[in-house]
Design a protein around this motif. Structure first.
Motif, PDB file in Angstrom:
ATOM      1  N   HIS A   1      37.795  34.060  47.905  1.00 52.64           N
ATOM      2  CA  HIS A   1      38.521  33.601  46.714  1.00 52.64           C
ATOM      3  C   HIS A   1      39.035  32.183  46.947  1.00 52.64           C
ATOM      4  O   HIS A   1      39.457  31.836  48.047  1.00 52.64           O
TER       5      HIS A   1
ATOM      6  N   ALA B   1      44.713  37.546  33.215  1.00 56.91           N
ATOM      7  CA  ALA B   1      43.380  38.068  32.907  1.00 56.91           C
ATOM      8  C   ALA B   1      42.624  37.136  31.967  1.00 56.91           C
ATOM      9  O   ALA B   1      41.393  37.067  31.982  1.00 56.91           O
TER      10      ALA B   1
ATOM     11  N   VAL C   1      40.933  33.008  37.576  1.00 57.14           N
ATOM     12  CA  VAL C   1      41.701  33.902  38.447  1.00 57.14           C
ATOM     13  C   VAL C   1      40.822  35.026  38.939  1.00 57.14           C
ATOM     14  O   VAL C   1      40.267  35.777  38.146  1.00 57.14           O
ATOM     15  N   THR C   2      40.714  35.133  40.237  1.00 52.63           N
ATOM     16  CA  THR C   2      39.875  36.193  40.797  1.00 52.63           C
ATOM     17  C   THR C   2      40.629  37.043  41.812  1.00 52.63           C
ATOM     18  O   THR C   2      40.088  38.015  42.321  1.00 52.63           O
TER      19      THR C   2
ATOM     20  N   LEU D   1      43.858  43.978  33.208  1.00 53.47           N
ATOM     21  CA  LEU D   1      42.530  43.458  33.524  1.00 53.47           C
ATOM     22  C   LEU D   1      41.465  44.302  32.843  1.00 53.47           C
ATOM     23  O   LEU D   1      40.506  43.794  32.257  1.00 53.47           O
TER      24      LEU D   1
ATOM     25  N   ARG E   1      37.850  42.947  32.512  1.00 56.23           N
ATOM     26  CA  ARG E   1      37.613  42.476  33.870  1.00 56.23           C
ATOM     27  C   ARG E   1      37.739  43.643  34.841  1.00 56.23           C
ATOM     28  O   ARG E   1      38.777  44.321  34.873  1.00 56.23           O
TER      29      ARG E   1
ATOM     30  N   ASP F   1      35.370  41.964  39.579  1.00 56.22           N
ATOM     31  CA  ASP F   1      35.671  40.677  38.968  1.00 56.22           C
ATOM     32  C   ASP F   1      36.970  40.072  39.512  1.00 56.22           C
ATOM     33  O   ASP F   1      37.072  38.872  39.714  1.00 56.22           O
ATOM     34  N   VAL F   2      37.937  40.938  39.700  1.00 54.33           N
ATOM     35  CA  VAL F   2      39.238  40.465  40.183  1.00 54.33           C
ATOM     36  C   VAL F   2      39.749  41.409  41.275  1.00 54.33           C
ATOM     37  O   VAL F   2      39.681  42.628  41.124  1.00 54.33           O
TER      38      VAL F   2
ATOM     39  N   PRO G   1      34.830  37.545  45.482  1.00 52.36           N
ATOM     40  CA  PRO G   1      34.817  37.147  44.069  1.00 52.36           C
ATOM     41  C   PRO G   1      33.402  37.237  43.521  1.00 52.36           C
ATOM     42  O   PRO G   1      32.438  37.212  44.290  1.00 52.36           O
TER      43      PRO G   1
END
Lengths: 332, 332
Positions: free
Chosen positions: A178, A231, A236-237, A254, A259, A264-265, A329
């Motif tokens: 990340h 989100a 932003v990950t 999220l 997401r 994704d995160v 990520p």
DNA sequence: TCGATGGGTGTGACCGGTCACACTTCCTGC
DNA sequence: GCAGGAAGTGTGACCGGTCACACCCATCGA
């Protein structure tokens, strides 16, 4: 209600002898002791705690001052205190203080600084607790459970130093690839709560951009709102949440934004609430041993009361627990 | 530590006048009162609670006896008690009893039946609480928060009647098309805890097969194991869980078994813990107002202490909250 | 003028234990 | 034979408030 005098009369001994039996003094003949015990049972005698406290000058008791009793960190600390107090035969009282208003703080302090009231443990994870701690007269024996880095007070304080673990968590995410890690903060006394401090330090150490902290309250809706905010930003990950409750709402935010976690995160929590291992995905988080913290407070307080102040209580450092909510990520 | 006698001497009045000021008696000239208050402040006087209690014969206090302080139902009840007690200026104490062993129960009862100790609230959601309730001498003023259907005791008892809601939940699932509903139970005093009773009754009312109850403990692993057991049976399509914590672990067990919620299996919880609305999927559950229960206990106890027993405290009935974890069964 | 009323205050006993100390009895050692 | 100690027990004062009651003095109505 029979008193020791009544029991004494019925047993044909002096009240002092009854008192000795009550206190397990060895200077009573076994025969006499049994006689007295027997009469007590027969009469349904119950010792009067107030009288005992008054006579002794101090109660075998501890009062916990806290802003909350149900949130995980507070409840678990209370549990530790209670368990330990029970082991030591201390009675435990609770005084919740839910406002930093001066009058409220004063009332709480008054309630708690009873000259016959035993000791006080202040759970000072927040502004309320710190305010009480500051306002407590010097004569009241007390110890405090605090966050790291709170301005020093002239009392015994114990903390769970979460900074290292917060830094570990942040580095873990960075190590996964990340570019940076965002932080959603819970309410705190110090602007730089231990968690936030560790996060900031790790980012700085890696020479990475430090995003603005997103504040949230203790409640799920505010954490959800904070989550939605992040989100919406595709850059932003990785999110380090102030606690696990926050992480729960953030994960939902999220999800609602389409997401996935962790694809994704990545999300990391704080506390390791019971059940965090059973989330889907199971939550990567920092395990905080609040129960041990509570127990340590009692140990320190007992020292304080006995006039043998226990400085430097060392607690195992909180540790990052890797589970399923973190991953590299997505490839852009 | 100055006593009222010291304050009196310094203020040039009698100790009784100081006592009057302390108790807000109207029979003190304003001028005198202010004089005394001033001296108190200057001397740092703090009233001694033990002395006051001894003189009065009874403390303005309530002690909560409970098996646990951290599980949601217990913690929320405690919160209600504390809030209400604070409103009424009652001090609150806690005594945890974590075993039904006779010696433990006796010790808890002894600790709590202090003739000067104010009142007792027994949280009798479980065998421990019920044991204490039974062992409590008749002379001790007490009320209990219980499950519906517990054998009657000669005391004021208050309960959240969850049976209707449990039946509603069960009927909701049946109405969705499920052939039957399985139940994972949490520990309970009565074999037929209110939740289970409502479930059983709804199934019987619908003329549907009543599956065997799957028992689980308070801990996540045991709930998970119970969930795995049901997840392995393709005929189970709907599960009513003993509480939300159980539901969490069960949901995970289903996930691990490759069964989706709610597409393959519907899950309903109990309690509506904070955050249940933020699960993915959001949990359909029965909202239990434990805080109100706690408050009601205090109200009833105060009545008890004042000699005006409050019978028949009515609490809003728990209600089913529909969210995302229930759906029609999959088409075979 | 007197007695009744009532606001404001003080005195002594008491709540139910504890503490410090004195006392008795018995055992030991010189 | 007696000092010295230890075990076991009793006495009086005390902890810091509260309660019941007595008391004083001003005001008021008859």
């Amino acid at each position: 209600m029979p008193s020791i005098r009544d029991v004494a009369a019925a047993a044909g001994v002096s009240y002092q002898t009854v008192s000795r039996v009550l206190n397990g003094s060895p200077k009573v003949r076994t025969e006499t002791r049994e006689q007295v015990l027997d009469v007590m049972n027969r009469m349904g005698y119950r010792p009067n705690r107030a009288a005992r406290t008054l006579g002794r000058g101090r109660a075998r008791a501890v009062t916990v001052v806290t802003a909350n009793t149900t949130l995980y960190g507070y409840a678990a600390t209370l549990q530790g205190i209670e368990e330990s107090a029970r082991d030591q035969e201390l009675a435990v009282g609770i005084r919740v203080i839910d406002s930093v208003r001066d009058a409220e703080v004063r009332r709480a302090v008054d309630d708690v600084s009873d000259p016959s009231g035993g000791g006080v443990i202040v759970v000072a994870f927040d502004a309320e607790g710190v305010a009480v701690l500051r306002a407590l007269p010097a004569g009241v024996p007390a110890v405090a459970a605090i966050e790291p880095d709170v301005l020093p007070v002239s009392r015994t304080t114990i903390c769970l130093d979460e900074r290292l673990a917060a830094a570990d968590a942040t580095r873990h995410l960075l190590g996964l690839g990340h570019r940076t890690v965002h932080h959603i903060a819970i309410p705190s006394e110090s602007g730089t709560r231990g968690r936030e401090a560790g996060w900031r330090q790790a980012l700085a150490g890696a020479g990475v951009e430090i995003p603005e902290v997103v504040p949230a309250g203790w409640d799920a809706p505010s954490a959800y709102a904070a989550g939605r905010r992040l989100a919406g930003d595709p850059s932003v990950t990785a999110i380090l949440c102030g606690n696990d409750d926050t992480a729960l709402a953030v994960r939902r935010a999220l999800y609602d934004a389409g997401r996935r976690v962790p694809e994704d995160v990545s999300v990391i929590g704080f506390d390791d609430v019971p059940g965090a291992a059973y989330w889907t995905p199971a939550l990567t988080t920092v395990r905080m041993d609040f129960v041990a913290l509570g127990r340590a407070c009692v140990t320190a307080l007992v020292g304080e009361l006995d006039g043998v102040p226990v400085r430097d209580v060392s607690l195992a450092a909180p540790e990052l627990v890797l589970r399923e909510s973190t991953a590299p990520p997505p490839i852009l």
